[in-house]
Design a protein around this motif. Structure first.
Motif, short mmCIF file in Angstrom:
data_model
loop_
_atom_site.label_atom_id
_atom_site.label_comp_id
_atom_site.label_asym_id
_atom_site.label_seq_id
_atom_site.Cartn_x
_atom_site.Cartn_y
_atom_site.Cartn_z
N MET A 1 21.58 19.77 83.21
CA MET A 1 20.27 19.57 83.84
C MET A 1 19.20 19.54 82.76
O MET A 1 19.01 20.51 82.03
CB MET A 1 19.99 20.71 84.82
N PRO A 2 18.48 18.41 82.62
CA PRO A 2 17.42 18.32 81.61
C PRO A 2 16.16 19.06 82.06
O PRO A 2 15.98 19.35 83.24
CB PRO A 2 17.16 16.82 81.50
N GLY B 1 12.80 9.18 88.34
CA GLY B 1 13.51 8.04 87.77
C GLY B 1 14.55 8.46 86.73
O GLY B 1 15.67 7.94 86.71
N TYR B 2 14.17 9.40 85.88
CA TYR B 2 15.10 9.81 84.83
C TYR B 2 16.31 10.55 85.42
O TYR B 2 17.46 10.28 85.07
CB TYR B 2 14.40 10.70 83.82
N LEU B 3 16.04 11.48 86.36
CA LEU B 3 17.14 12.25 86.94
C LEU B 3 18.07 11.36 87.76
O LEU B 3 19.29 11.53 87.74
CB LEU B 3 16.60 13.38 87.82
N PHE C 1 21.85 12.26 89.28
CA PHE C 1 21.47 13.32 90.21
C PHE C 1 20.97 12.71 91.53
O PHE C 1 20.39 11.61 91.54
CB PHE C 1 20.36 14.19 89.61
N GLN C 2 21.16 13.43 92.63
CA GLN C 2 20.53 13.10 93.91
C GLN C 2 19.20 13.84 93.96
O GLN C 2 19.17 15.06 94.14
CB GLN C 2 21.44 13.53 95.07
N VAL C 3 18.10 13.09 93.77
CA VAL C 3 16.79 13.73 93.55
C VAL C 3 16.06 13.94 94.87
O VAL C 3 15.99 13.05 95.70
CB VAL C 3 15.92 12.88 92.60
N ALA D 1 19.28 17.51 92.91
CA ALA D 1 18.29 18.12 92.03
C ALA D 1 16.96 18.13 92.77
O ALA D 1 16.50 17.10 93.26
CB ALA D 1 18.17 17.32 90.73
N MET D 2 16.37 19.29 92.84
CA MET D 2 15.09 19.46 93.53
C MET D 2 14.00 19.63 92.49
O MET D 2 14.10 20.50 91.63
CB MET D 2 15.13 20.69 94.44
#
Length: 615
Positions: free
Chosen positions: A477-478, A490-492, A497-499, A530-531
């Motif tokens: 996880m960044p 956009g990056y995730l 990841f499911q943002v 990812a939230m």
């Protein structure tokens, strides 16, 4: 020199060893005087490793010593039975011998005839040294004159051979020879005659025990070399000094097995050993064991025998012995006169071709041994010779050359795709050492599998060198805190990841990420949700700015935030700091190029504001 009887002291009701000197010695007044003096000196030695002298006396023409009875057997018997001893066990026997010699040296006494026949081992494992001062008493007899040497040829120091002189360092030399014999099962020199052995003691350097028995530790080699130096001043000062070195060597030696592979055990004597008494005679060995020649104490001419004193009445035995010695000396002299000796040249560091040519020029033959690796000597050059340089050998003898194989290098094995434990085993089997193990984010390599090593696979490094392992942490996880909502989402999303986005009222800069789940640097599976939580976007930036800690004044100075996306992160950081901005770096991948920045390019911010750079 004497006959030893088992006797009973009827006054004190104790068993003793009664040593009765041979009649030829007892008839000599000079010997009797010296013998009595030496007996008194030995009696004054109160040491657990010295055979005690209880009494001395004469009965008409009989001269005797009453001594401690030691049930057990001699060290020579042990060597006949076992051949050789492990290094630790050899030191466990030598150490009490040195302790006994050290006590004598401190009292001003020299043994002069240290050898396995004069070391007794009791049935319960105690070590005792016998016959202190007897050789010195023999020197006073009419049977020895100038030009005679007293002792046992196999253990005789060079100065005893050449000058007939002995001091405490002569005992040290003999102890070194005895240690050599304990760990190898043989004496360093043999020869057809006693004089040929004596010649080698004077002119040769005692070889390292490991040159005969390869599993002898280097510590033993060093101890033997120091004790048997040809020059007395190069040896330990006395037996106590050698004792300190022997104890240190014993402490540093690992516990190993004996030469036949059975566990090392202190020698405690045979279960049903026949009692013996202090003496120097030979014992018979079991029929299945090789028998070593007894190391008798000799009265040996250094040059030629001195004429007998007028009026001396030799026995037929002595006449025969004298005749044999005259013949032996004559044959020895003829042998040495017919034999040409040369010194082994120093060939270390020379090429094999040059070394063979130099040896042939001196009349020596050459045998090339298997090469050995060495960090200092280049491949193809001579690493060592046997015998060592400057040793004297017969012309036409064969010397052994050991070539260097150069520095040993090990190829770093390929461990990519292995688990961490498998990679450790593979690296260890290659003769290398595992250094650090680091985890790196990597979507291409399965989590917990090796990505690469440093040094890289195929590189040749020193044996035992450290190899660092880099293991895949999979998807990590960044840290997108501070990034705009659209940039973060956009990056995730691009990383798999499911943002999900959650906007909340907050005093932070509008539309920027203020929290995230999972937390930064957490290892997650691809496709995991990812939230990101962002400050509500409908707020005007300048309204937010005026509500903040900054006071908007007409004279407020602002600086333009330059565009640094795509630049090297170090160059971007330097540029922003030169304009008065604080810079916070946040890693997204393993690259060194700025991918995102916040505030956005060409935004105006007061001096000292923080600019976030993601790379």
């Amino acid at each position: 020199m004497a006959t030893v009887y088992l006797a009973l002291d009827i006054r004190l009701d104790r068993t003793v060893a009664l040593k009765v000197m041979h009649r030829s010695l007892a008839d000599d007044p000079a010997f009797v005087r010296r013998f009595i003096g030496e007996a008194k000196s030995v009696a004054s030695l109160s040491h657990p490793n010295v055979v005690h002298v209880f009494d001395q006396g004469t009965d008409h023409d009989i001269v005797y010593l009453s001594m401690e009875y030691v049930p057990g057997r001699t060290l020579r018997d042990v060597l006949r039975e076992r051949g050789r001893l492990p290094a630790r066990e050899a030191l466990e026997i030598l150490i009490p011998v040195l302790a006994a010699l050290g006590a004598a040296h401190q009292a001003g006494m020299v043994h002069r005839d240290v050898k396995p026949e004069n070391v007794l081992i009791t049935d319960d494992g105690r070590v005792k040294v016998v016959d202190f001062g007897l050789a010195r008493a023999i020197e006073a007899t009419n049977q020895t004159r100038t030009g005679m040497m007293i002792g046992t040829i196999g253990y005789m120091a060079p100065e005893q051979v050449t000058m007939g002189a002995a001091d405490v360092r002569s005992d040290v030399y003999a102890a070194g020879i005895m240690l050599f014999e304990l760990v190898t099962g043989q004496q360093p020199y043999d020869g057809a005659t006693p004089m040929s052995v004596a010649y080698r003691h004077v002119h040769d350097t005692v070889p390292a025990p490991s040159s005969l028995i390869h599993d002898v530790p280097p510590l033993i080699d060093t101890l033997v070399a120091h004790a048997t130096a040809r020059e007395p001043q190069d040896r330990p000062a006395d037996a106590t000094a050698m004792l300190v070195a022997a104890v240190d060597a014993h402490r540093m030696l690992p516990r190993t097995t004996d030469p036949q592979g059975s566990p090392v055990r202190p020698y405690t004597g045979p279960a049903h050993a026949a009692p013996s008494v202090p003496h120097t005679g030979a014992h018979s060995a079991p029929a299945s064991m090789p028998q070593a020649a007894p190391a008798h104490t000799l009265i040996q001419p250094r040059v030629e025998a001195a004429p007998a004193r007028r009026g001396f009445r030799p026995s037929w035995f002595l006449v025969t012995l004298a005749a044999v010695m005259v013949v032996a000396v004559g044959l020895t002299g003829w042998y040495f006169s017919q034999t040409e000796y040369v010194r082994v040249p120093d060939l270390v560091g020379k090429s094999l071709v040059v070394a063979e040519k130099n040896a042939a020029g001196l009349g020596l033959k050459v045998r090339t041994a298997q090469g050995q690796h060495d960090e200092k000597v280049a491949e193809g050059l001579i690493l060592s010779t046997d015998p060592v340089p400057q040793s004297e050998v017969e012309s036409g003898s064969t010397i052994t050359l050991v070539p260097s194989l150069g520095p040993k290098r090990v190829t770093v094995p390929n461990t990519a795709g292995m688990t961490g434990n498998d990679a450790r085993d593979t690296i260890a089997k290659a003769g290398l050492t595992v250094g650090s193990v680091k985890r790196l984010a990597n979507q291409q390599v399965e989590r917990d599998k090796v990505i690469r090593t440093s040094p890289q696979v195929g590189e040749r490094v020193k044996e035992g060198a450290k190899v660092n392992i880099y293991v895949s942490a999979g998807l990590v996880m960044p840290d997108v805190t501070g990034m705009t909502k659209d940039e973060a989402a956009g990056y995730l999303g691009g990383q798999g990841f499911q943002v999900q986005v959650n906007e909340v009222d907050d005093d932070a800069e509008p539309c920027t990420v203020i929290a995230q789940a999972p937390k930064a640097k957490a290892e997650v599976d691809k496709g995991a949700p990812a939230m990101i939580t962002v400050a509500r976007c409908q707020t005007d930036f300048w309204d937010w700015f005026r509500r903040g800690d900054h006071e908007a004044r007409d004279d407020q100075q602002f600086s333009m935030v330059p565009a640094v996306i795509g630049k090297d992160v170090k160059d971007a950081q330097a540029e922003l700091q030169a304009l008065g901005f604080q810079v916070r770096l946040q890693r997204l991948a393993n690259g060194g190029v700025v991918q995102y920045q916040r505030p956005l390019p060409n935004s105006e911010r007061p001096p000292g504001s923080t600019v976030y750079l993601w790379h």
